[in-house]
Design a protein around this motif. Structure first.
Motif, mmCIF file in Angstrom:
data_model
loop_
_atom_site.group_PDB
_atom_site.id
_atom_site.type_symbol
_atom_site.label_atom_id
_atom_site.label_comp_id
_atom_site.label_asym_id
_atom_site.label_seq_id
_atom_site.Cartn_x
_atom_site.Cartn_y
_atom_site.Cartn_z
ATOM 1 N N PRO A 1 0.503 10.859 4.039
ATOM 2 C CA PRO A 1 0.512 9.414 3.775
ATOM 3 C C PRO A 1 -0.887 9.034 3.254
ATOM 4 O O PRO A 1 -1.688 9.925 2.957
ATOM 5 N N TRP B 1 7.143 3.393 -2.786
ATOM 6 C CA TRP B 1 6.917 4.349 -1.688
ATOM 7 C C TRP B 1 7.505 3.845 -0.374
ATOM 8 O O TRP B 1 7.680 2.638 -0.186
ATOM 9 N N LEU C 1 -5.062 11.648 -8.090
ATOM 10 C CA LEU C 1 -4.205 10.834 -7.230
ATOM 11 C C LEU C 1 -3.417 9.810 -8.061
ATOM 12 O O LEU C 1 -3.578 9.734 -9.285
ATOM 13 N N SER C 2 -2.595 9.016 -7.357
ATOM 14 C CA SER C 2 -1.590 8.192 -8.039
ATOM 15 C C SER C 2 -2.132 7.273 -9.126
ATOM 16 O O SER C 2 -1.665 7.316 -10.267
ATOM 17 N N SER D 1 2.599 14.678 -0.917
ATOM 18 C CA SER D 1 2.300 13.265 -0.647
ATOM 19 C C SER D 1 3.590 12.487 -0.466
ATOM 20 O O SER D 1 4.661 12.894 -0.948
ATOM 21 N N ILE D 2 3.462 11.304 0.172
ATOM 22 C CA ILE D 2 4.609 10.377 0.244
ATOM 23 C C ILE D 2 5.015 9.914 -1.155
ATOM 24 O O ILE D 2 6.072 9.305 -1.319
ATOM 25 N N GLY E 1 -6.572 6.458 -5.338
ATOM 26 C CA GLY E 1 -5.266 6.364 -4.682
ATOM 27 C C GLY E 1 -4.821 4.918 -4.519
ATOM 28 O O GLY E 1 -5.638 3.995 -4.516
ATOM 29 N N THR E 2 -3.501 4.737 -4.360
ATOM 30 C CA THR E 2 -2.936 3.399 -4.154
ATOM 31 C C THR E 2 -3.179 2.930 -2.717
ATOM 32 O O THR E 2 -3.249 1.742 -2.443
ATOM 33 N N THR E 3 -3.292 3.881 -1.804
ATOM 34 C CA THR E 3 -3.513 3.527 -0.398
ATOM 35 C C THR E 3 -5.003 3.294 -0.096
ATOM 36 O O THR E 3 -5.345 2.964 1.037
ATOM 37 N N TYR F 1 1.957 11.281 -10.675
ATOM 38 C CA TYR F 1 1.477 11.946 -9.461
ATOM 39 C C TYR F 1 2.657 12.385 -8.582
ATOM 40 O O TYR F 1 2.740 13.552 -8.168
HETATM 41 C C1 AKB Z 1 -2.522 7.925 -3.209
HETATM 42 O O1 AKB Z 1 -2.508 6.732 -2.829
HETATM 43 O O2 AKB Z 1 -2.366 8.271 -4.379
HETATM 44 C C2 AKB Z 1 -2.666 8.997 -2.162
HETATM 45 C C3 AKB Z 1 -1.357 9.461 -1.645
HETATM 46 C C4 AKB Z 1 -0.507 8.582 -0.826
HETATM 47 O O3 AKB Z 1 -0.997 10.577 -1.883
HETATM 48 N N1 AKB Z 1 -3.481 8.515 -1.078
#
Ligand code: AKB
Length: 321
Positions: free
Chosen positions: A171, A279, A79-80, A118-119, A183-185, A143
């Motif tokens: 998302p 994003w 992930l990111s 992904s977003i 992940g960033t989220t 990513y």
């Molecule tokens: C992330 O934060 O890297 C993932 C994503 C938005 O694809 N959750």
């Protein structure tokens, strides 16, 4: 004999829950969970599990030969935030893993492939509000770059090789059954655990950072709906925009405070702030709604209530909700 389904990257946040859901539909014996590490969760003990590094094409071939799955869900990725820390591995795993699965789809005549985008495919030049399906896409993370390239490859394999590959631009995903990874989220998952334990969350994003998010039951529904839709309904063969809700750390804090009034969030933005800033704030998912009937069920307060109800017993808490 009913069909077999292979899930690659099954031990991740989405995979763990997807294996359980697919098991309810196809029978757990028919769902082959696979990951680079052995899954500890109960769901993995209830049915077949194969160790698989998706970069090992030979091993993938052996598993495909053994089970002859009609569908493969390929979820293995960095992930990111993790991919920014290990850019070479992020690129190799995300791209070569996808190539191995797409090539195997041709060689082993796999009926349908699912691959998540992904977003993160969007970037600073993208319209941030109600981001359209097609617009400027200038991702500036490894990513995001790998997901955008992956989307182009999926469409290419569909057009050139007739591989029935389907994809969603997720998302941030929020769920209580398994922990997120890199992940960033992911602050939006940790925050619920902190609310039930220390009562204070230190957020790595600034209070106003609005991001698109989706509660896991909705994410599972979208994934299964797109995979079960007739092929002719899937007009977009790169990846569909998908939305559930959009909120900032301040909004989710206020939502938790409705149930746990003493809960607080402190803000200490780090390197992930720049990723989040690149994003979108919100996503236009009208193509998914039109083409295969997508409709999310959860809003922020509905998700907060459900997360707290389901996480509370893990920490010996009763919330009386
Ligand atoms: C992330 O934060 O890297 C993932 C994503 C938005 O694809 N959750």
């Amino acid at each position: 004999m009913s069909e077999h389904i292979l899930v690659v990257g099954a031990c991740g946040q989405l995979g763990t829950e997807l294996v359980e859901e697919l098991g309810k539909i196809y029978g757990r014996d028919h769902v082959i969970a696979s990951d680079i590490r052995q899954g500890e969760d109960e769901v993995f003990k209830a049915g077949p599990f194969e160790t698989l590094d998706i970069l090992d094409k030979k091993r993938l071939g052996e598993i495909l030969e053994k089970y002859k799955p009609s569908q493969v869900y390929h979820l293995a990725a960095l992930l990111s935030a993790t991919a920014e820390a290990k850019p070479k591995l992020g690129w190799t795993l995300n791209m070569d893993g996808l190539f191995n699965v797409l090539d195997a789809a041709i060689e082993f005549k796999i009926g349908k492939i699912y691959w998540p985008s992904s977003i993160a495919v969007f970037g600073p030049g993208t319209p941030a509000d109600n981001t359209p399906q097609n617009c400027v896409m200038d991702p500036n993370t490894i990513y995001g770059i790998s997901k955008l390239a992956g989307e182009r490859y999926c469409e290419y394999y569909f057009r050139k090789h007739k591989v029935d590959v389907r994809s969603l631009r997720y998302p941030g995903l929020i769920g209580y059954k398994s922990d997120p990874g890199g992940g960033t989220t992911d602050y939006a998952v940790s925050i619920y655990h902190d609310a039930l334990t220390t009562g204070v969350h230190t957020c790595f994003l600034a209070d106003h950072t609005e991001l698109p998010m989706l509660y896991m039951p909705d994410a599972l529904k979208a994934t299964l709906d797109i995979m079960h839709a007739p092929a002719e309904k899937i007009r977009i063969r790169s990846s569909y925009n998908l939305a559930g809700m959009s909120f900032s750390p301040k909004d989710i804090t206020a939502s938790i405070q409705k149930y746990i009034p003493g809960f607080t969030t402190e803000y200490n933005p780090d390197h992930r702030q720049a990723i989040a800033d690149s994003w979108p704030n919100s996503i236009d998912d009208s193509d998914a709604r039109k083409d295969w009937g997508w409709k999310p069920q959860y809003d922020l307060d509905g998700m907060t209530r459900d997360m707290l109800i389901n996480l509370a017993p893990r920490y010996g808490k009763t919330l009386g909700l």
